[in-house]
Design a protein around this motif. Structure first.
Motif, PDB file in Angstrom:
ATOM      1  N   GLN A 120       0.825  -1.207   0.000  1.00 25.20           N
ATOM      2  CA  GLN A 120       0.000   0.000   0.000  1.00 25.20           C
ATOM      3  C   GLN A 120       0.859   1.258   0.000  1.00 25.20           C
ATOM      4  O   GLN A 120       0.491   2.274  -0.594  1.00 25.20           O
ATOM      5  CB  GLN A 120      -0.951   0.000   1.205  1.00 25.20           C
ATOM      6  N   MET A 121       2.012   1.188   0.654  1.00 27.43           N
ATOM      7  CA  MET A 121       2.921   2.331   0.651  1.00 27.43           C
ATOM      8  C   MET A 121       3.444   2.589  -0.759  1.00 27.43           C
ATOM      9  O   MET A 121       3.512   3.743  -1.212  1.00 27.43           O
ATOM     10  CB  MET A 121       4.086   2.070   1.610  1.00 27.43           C
ATOM     11  N   LYS A 122       3.801   1.536  -1.478  1.00 25.14           N
ATOM     12  CA  LYS A 122       4.281   1.685  -2.855  1.00 25.14           C
ATOM     13  C   LYS A 122       3.198   2.294  -3.744  1.00 25.14           C
ATOM     14  O   LYS A 122       3.467   3.186  -4.556  1.00 25.14           O
ATOM     15  CB  LYS A 122       4.709   0.328  -3.406  1.00 25.14           C
ATOM     16  N   LEU A 123       1.971   1.812  -3.592  1.00 24.91           N
ATOM     17  CA  LEU A 123       0.859   2.336  -4.393  1.00 24.91           C
ATOM     18  C   LEU A 123       0.596   3.804  -4.075  1.00 24.91           C
ATOM     19  O   LEU A 123       0.305   4.603  -4.974  1.00 24.91           O
ATOM     20  CB  LEU A 123      -0.402   1.507  -4.134  1.00 24.91           C
ATOM     21  N   LEU A 124       0.711   4.167  -2.803  1.00 24.33           N
ATOM     22  CA  LEU A 124       0.481   5.549  -2.397  1.00 24.33           C
ATOM     23  C   LEU A 124       1.535   6.481  -2.987  1.00 24.33           C
ATOM     24  O   LEU A 124       1.208   7.540  -3.533  1.00 24.33           O
ATOM     25  CB  LEU A 124       0.483   5.649  -0.870  1.00 24.33           C
ATOM     26  N   LEU A 125       2.798   6.093  -2.879  1.00 24.60           N
ATOM     27  CA  LEU A 125       3.864   6.931  -3.430  1.00 24.60           C
ATOM     28  C   LEU A 125       3.714   7.094  -4.935  1.00 24.60           C
ATOM     29  O   LEU A 125       3.941   8.181  -5.481  1.00 24.60           O
ATOM     30  CB  LEU A 125       5.231   6.337  -3.082  1.00 24.60           C
ATOM     31  N   GLN A 126       3.306   6.021  -5.614  1.00 24.45           N
ATOM     32  CA  GLN A 126       3.105   6.110  -7.058  1.00 24.45           C
ATOM     33  C   GLN A 126       1.944   7.046  -7.388  1.00 24.45           C
ATOM     34  O   GLN A 126       2.019   7.835  -8.337  1.00 24.45           O
ATOM     35  CB  GLN A 126       2.834   4.720  -7.641  1.00 24.45           C
ATOM     36  N   ALA A 127       0.871   6.972  -6.588  1.00 25.09           N
ATOM     37  CA  ALA A 127      -0.275   7.859  -6.813  1.00 25.09           C
ATOM     38  C   ALA A 127       0.119   9.318  -6.619  1.00 25.09           C
ATOM     39  O   ALA A 127      -0.306  10.200  -7.381  1.00 25.09           O
ATOM     40  CB  ALA A 127      -1.414   7.486  -5.859  1.00 25.09           C
ATOM     41  N   MET A 128       0.947   9.581  -5.622  1.00 24.74           N
ATOM     42  CA  MET A 128       1.410  10.952  -5.386  1.00 24.74           C
ATOM     43  C   MET A 128       2.289  11.440  -6.533  1.00 24.74           C
ATOM     44  O   MET A 128       2.208  12.599  -6.949  1.00 24.74           O
ATOM     45  CB  MET A 128       2.171  11.022  -4.062  1.00 24.74           C
ATOM     46  N   LYS A 129       3.125  10.541  -7.056  1.00 22.21           N
ATOM     47  CA  LYS A 129       3.967  10.904  -8.203  1.00 22.21           C
ATOM     48  C   LYS A 129       3.109  11.170  -9.437  1.00 22.21           C
ATOM     49  O   LYS A 129       3.335  12.137 -10.175  1.00 22.21           O
ATOM     50  CB  LYS A 129       4.964   9.784  -8.485  1.00 22.21           C
ATOM     51  N   ASP A 130       2.114  10.312  -9.663  1.00 19.37           N
ATOM     52  CA  ASP A 130       1.246  10.467 -10.831  1.00 19.37           C
ATOM     53  C   ASP A 130       0.498  11.794 -10.807  1.00 19.37           C
ATOM     54  O   ASP A 130       0.174  12.351 -11.865  1.00 19.37           O
ATOM     55  CB  ASP A 130       0.240   9.315 -10.892  1.00 19.37           C
ATOM     56  N   ARG A 131       0.226  12.305  -9.603  1.00 17.38           N
ATOM     57  CA  ARG A 131      -0.523  13.562  -9.487  1.00 17.38           C
ATOM     58  C   ARG A 131       0.393  14.771  -9.325  1.00 17.38           C
ATOM     59  O   ARG A 131      -0.066  15.881  -9.056  1.00 17.38           O
ATOM     60  CB  ARG A 131      -1.510  13.465  -8.322  1.00 17.38           C
ATOM     61  N   GLY A 132       1.699  14.533  -9.453  1.00 18.41           N
ATOM     62  CA  GLY A 132       2.645  15.640  -9.487  1.00 18.41           C
ATOM     63  C   GLY A 132       3.076  16.189  -8.151  1.00 18.41           C
ATOM     64  O   GLY A 132       3.634  17.288  -8.080  1.00 18.41           O
ATOM     65  N   TYR A 133       2.866  15.427  -7.072  1.00 22.68           N
ATOM     66  CA  TYR A 133       3.252  15.917  -5.749  1.00 22.68           C
ATOM     67  C   TYR A 133       4.659  15.488  -5.344  1.00 22.68           C
ATOM     68  O   TYR A 133       5.226  16.030  -4.403  1.00 22.68           O
ATOM     69  CB  TYR A 133       2.247  15.445  -4.694  1.00 22.68           C
ATOM     70  N   LEU A 134       5.208  14.494  -6.027  1.00 22.42           N
ATOM     71  CA  LEU A 134       6.560  14.024  -5.717  1.00 22.42           C
ATOM     72  C   LEU A 134       7.411  14.062  -6.980  1.00 22.42           C
ATOM     73  O   LEU A 134       6.895  13.915  -8.084  1.00 22.42           O
ATOM     74  CB  LEU A 134       6.518  12.590  -5.169  1.00 22.42           C
TER      75      LEU A 134
END
Length: 206
Positions: free
Chosen positions: A192-206
């Motif tokens: 779930q942590m991996k999925l969360l970080l990827q979601a944040m990257k996809d939305r331009g926050y990371l």
């Protein structure tokens, strides 16, 4: 009025409330309204808070509209007719990876603050995931439970329901001493942590 964190170190909110109500503290008014604040939000939590003498209960992460309602209720301040009506709180599904809408609402649409919070989360929580696995493999379940609890709180604060739920399950397994069943919930937390970080990257926050 007191906003009481139920899981403080050294003395938790339940013991602190007993001391206040019992007159053994230096609080001037032992009848001061106390609102419990807890990240658990599980069946029976509210009843336990009321049983020790707290007046009300609010679950973390705190929604501004809900907090305002509680404060108005216990401080006796009616809202002005001109006061804006708060929008209904966004309620994300437990399986949602990253509820950007809920986080925006809690931060009152402050995008700069949201970005700072995401960066702060990214600087700390991934390393906690690594430490969590190390603690489980070392059978240091006191540390593992504390880390799972902290990850659960961080996930709630960042509006990541799926990670929060995974950390809650792991924390519960450790609390119940189901040590031989930790492999799957631990793996779920990591996933779930991996999925969360990827979601944040996809939305331009990371």
């Amino acid at each position: 009025l007191v906003l009481m964190d139920c899981q403080m170190p050294v003395m938790d909110g339940f013991e602190a409330t007993r001391n206040i109500r019992g007159g053994t503290s230096k609080v001037l008014n032992p009848e001061v309204p106390i609102i419990a604040m807890t990240a658990n939000a599980m069946m029976g939590d509210r009843e336990r808070c009321i049983a020790v003498g707290m007046n009300d209960y609010i679950a973390k992460p705190v929604q501004p509209s809900e907090l305002l309602e509680r404060l108005n209720n216990w401080l006796g301040k009616a809202q002005s007719r001109e006061a804006p009506v708060a929008a209904p709180a966004v309620k994300p599904a437990a399986s949602e990876i990253f509820c950007e809408a809920e986080l925006f609402q809690r931060l009152m649409d402050d995008e700069n603050l949201l970005r700072r919070i995401v960066l702060a989360f990214n600087s700390d929580t991934p390393s906690h995931i690594v430490e969590l696995r190390d603690a489980v493999e070392a059978k240091d379940y006191v540390v593992a439970r504390r880390l799972a609890h902290n990850i659960k709180g961080s996930a709630a604060n960042i509006s990541a329901p799926a990670l929060r739920q995974a950390a809650l399950v792991l924390e519960t397994f450790i609390k119940n001493e189901n040590y031989d069943q930790l492999a799957e919930p631990l793996l779920d937390v990591e996933q779930q942590m991996k999925l969360l970080l990827q979601a944040m990257k996809d939305r331009g926050y990371l």
